[in-house]
Design an enzyme around this catalytic site. Sequence first.
Site, PDB file in Angstrom:
ATOM      1  N   CYS A   4       0.872  -1.176   0.000  1.00 45.24           N
ATOM      2  CA  CYS A   4       0.000   0.000   0.000  1.00 45.24           C
ATOM      3  C   CYS A   4       0.911   1.229   0.000  1.00 45.24           C
ATOM      4  O   CYS A   4       1.740   1.398   0.896  1.00 45.24           O
ATOM      5  CB  CYS A   4      -0.907   0.000   1.222  1.00 45.24           C
ATOM      6  SG  CYS A   4      -1.769   1.567   1.447  1.00 45.24           S
ATOM      7  N   ASN A  83     -12.842   9.709  -3.062  1.00 45.19           N
ATOM      8  CA  ASN A  83     -13.238   8.714  -4.058  1.00 45.19           C
ATOM      9  C   ASN A  83     -13.389   7.365  -3.349  1.00 45.19           C
ATOM     10  O   ASN A  83     -12.514   6.975  -2.578  1.00 45.19           O
ATOM     11  CB  ASN A  83     -12.181   8.604  -5.158  1.00 45.19           C
ATOM     12  CG  ASN A  83     -12.107   9.855  -6.018  1.00 45.19           C
ATOM     13  OD1 ASN A  83     -13.125  10.446  -6.353  1.00 45.19           O
ATOM     14  ND2 ASN A  83     -10.895  10.275  -6.365  1.00 45.19           N
ATOM     15  N   HIS A  96      -8.521   8.306   1.938  1.00 42.00           N
ATOM     16  CA  HIS A  96      -7.896   9.628   1.998  1.00 42.00           C
ATOM     17  C   HIS A  96      -8.874  10.696   1.555  1.00 42.00           C
ATOM     18  O   HIS A  96      -9.760  10.427   0.742  1.00 42.00           O
ATOM     19  CB  HIS A  96      -6.627   9.689   1.126  1.00 42.00           C
ATOM     20  CG  HIS A  96      -6.834   9.201  -0.275  1.00 42.00           C
ATOM     21  ND1 HIS A  96      -6.938   7.869  -0.594  1.00 42.00           N
ATOM     22  CD2 HIS A  96      -6.992   9.870  -1.451  1.00 42.00           C
ATOM     23  CE1 HIS A  96      -7.127   7.732  -1.907  1.00 42.00           C
ATOM     24  NE2 HIS A  96      -7.181   8.938  -2.442  1.00 42.00           N
ATOM     25  N   HIS A  98      -9.043  14.298  -0.354  1.00 38.50           N
ATOM     26  CA  HIS A  98      -8.342  15.275  -1.192  1.00 38.50           C
ATOM     27  C   HIS A  98      -8.764  16.681  -0.742  1.00 38.50           C
ATOM     28  O   HIS A  98      -9.952  16.934  -0.550  1.00 38.50           O
ATOM     29  CB  HIS A  98      -8.752  15.140  -2.662  1.00 38.50           C
ATOM     30  CG  HIS A  98      -8.393  13.847  -3.309  1.00 38.50           C
ATOM     31  ND1 HIS A  98      -7.344  13.724  -4.200  1.00 38.50           N
ATOM     32  CD2 HIS A  98      -8.948  12.618  -3.232  1.00 38.50           C
ATOM     33  CE1 HIS A  98      -7.274  12.482  -4.649  1.00 38.50           C
ATOM     34  NE2 HIS A  98      -8.238  11.778  -4.074  1.00 38.50           N
TER      35      HIS A  98
HETATM   36  P1  AMP Z   1      -7.559   8.486  -5.540  1.00 42.92           P
HETATM   37  O1  AMP Z   1      -7.707   8.444  -7.021  1.00 42.92           O
HETATM   38  O2  AMP Z   1      -8.701   9.182  -4.847  1.00 42.92           O
HETATM   39  O3  AMP Z   1      -7.264   7.123  -4.965  1.00 42.92           O
HETATM   40  O4  AMP Z   1      -6.310   9.406  -5.255  1.00 42.92           O
HETATM   41  C1  AMP Z   1      -5.010   8.899  -5.135  1.00 42.92           C
HETATM   42  C2  AMP Z   1      -4.094  10.063  -5.277  1.00 42.92           C
HETATM   43  O5  AMP Z   1      -2.815   9.688  -4.775  1.00 42.92           O
HETATM   44  C3  AMP Z   1      -3.885  10.517  -6.722  1.00 42.92           C
HETATM   45  O6  AMP Z   1      -4.302  11.873  -6.855  1.00 42.92           O
HETATM   46  C4  AMP Z   1      -2.382  10.355  -6.942  1.00 42.92           C
HETATM   47  O7  AMP Z   1      -1.830  11.387  -7.723  1.00 42.92           O
HETATM   48  C5  AMP Z   1      -1.846  10.355  -5.526  1.00 42.92           C
HETATM   49  N1  AMP Z   1      -0.594   9.662  -5.312  1.00 42.92           N
HETATM   50  C6  AMP Z   1      -0.242   8.426  -5.737  1.00 42.92           C
HETATM   51  N2  AMP Z   1       0.998   8.108  -5.324  1.00 42.92           N
HETATM   52  C7  AMP Z   1       1.441   9.166  -4.597  1.00 42.92           C
HETATM   53  C8  AMP Z   1       2.664   9.447  -3.907  1.00 42.92           C
HETATM   54  N3  AMP Z   1       3.686   8.586  -3.864  1.00 42.92           N
HETATM   55  N4  AMP Z   1       2.763  10.644  -3.284  1.00 42.92           N
HETATM   56  C9  AMP Z   1       1.756  11.536  -3.319  1.00 42.92           C
HETATM   57  N5  AMP Z   1       0.586  11.317  -3.943  1.00 42.92           N
HETATM   58  C10 AMP Z   1       0.432  10.152  -4.587  1.00 42.92           C
HETATM   59 ZN    ZN Z   2      -2.447   1.492   3.571  1.00 46.72          ZN
END
Ligand code: AMP
Ligand code: ZN
Length: 102
Positions: A4, A83, A96, A98
């Site tokens: 993860c 989401n 999470h 946003h």
């Molecule tokens: P979701 O689509 O709601 O699952 O959002 C996941 C978010 O995590 C996306 O906007 C990605 O750009 C972001 N994300 C993925 N990997 C990383 C990372 N290593 N550091 C910061 N953000 C990330």
């Molecule tokens: Zn996790």
Amino acid sequence: MENCIFCKILNKEIPSKFVYEDDICFAINDINPKAKKHILVIPKVHVESLNEVNDFELIKKMFEAVKKINKQENITHFKTLINTGAKAGQEVMHLHIHILSD
Ligand code: AMP
Ligand code: ZN
């Protein structure tokens, strides 16, 4: 949780700068920002999505963190987004919030 991304960031297995941290959650800048300011508020406990939340104290604490982060980052107007499920665009299967702002 193994494999993860957010658990790995929390455990420092993937380097990332925390913009905020408390007992319950931490926040990082989104790696692929969709707004001028794009912050992710992430619980320290691995919960896959909102569908797996039973104790909504966690959500309360996360939104308290949103408010603190916004004050810290001088964000006065913003959108929040959660989401839930791959079909809704959830890419990282660790809950999470946003925060999006211009
Ligand atoms: P979701 O689509 O709601 O699952 O959002 C996941 C978010 O995590 C996306 O906007 C990605 O750009 C972001 N994300 C993925 N990997 C990383 C990372 N290593 N550091 C910061 N953000 C990330
Ligand atoms: Zn996790």
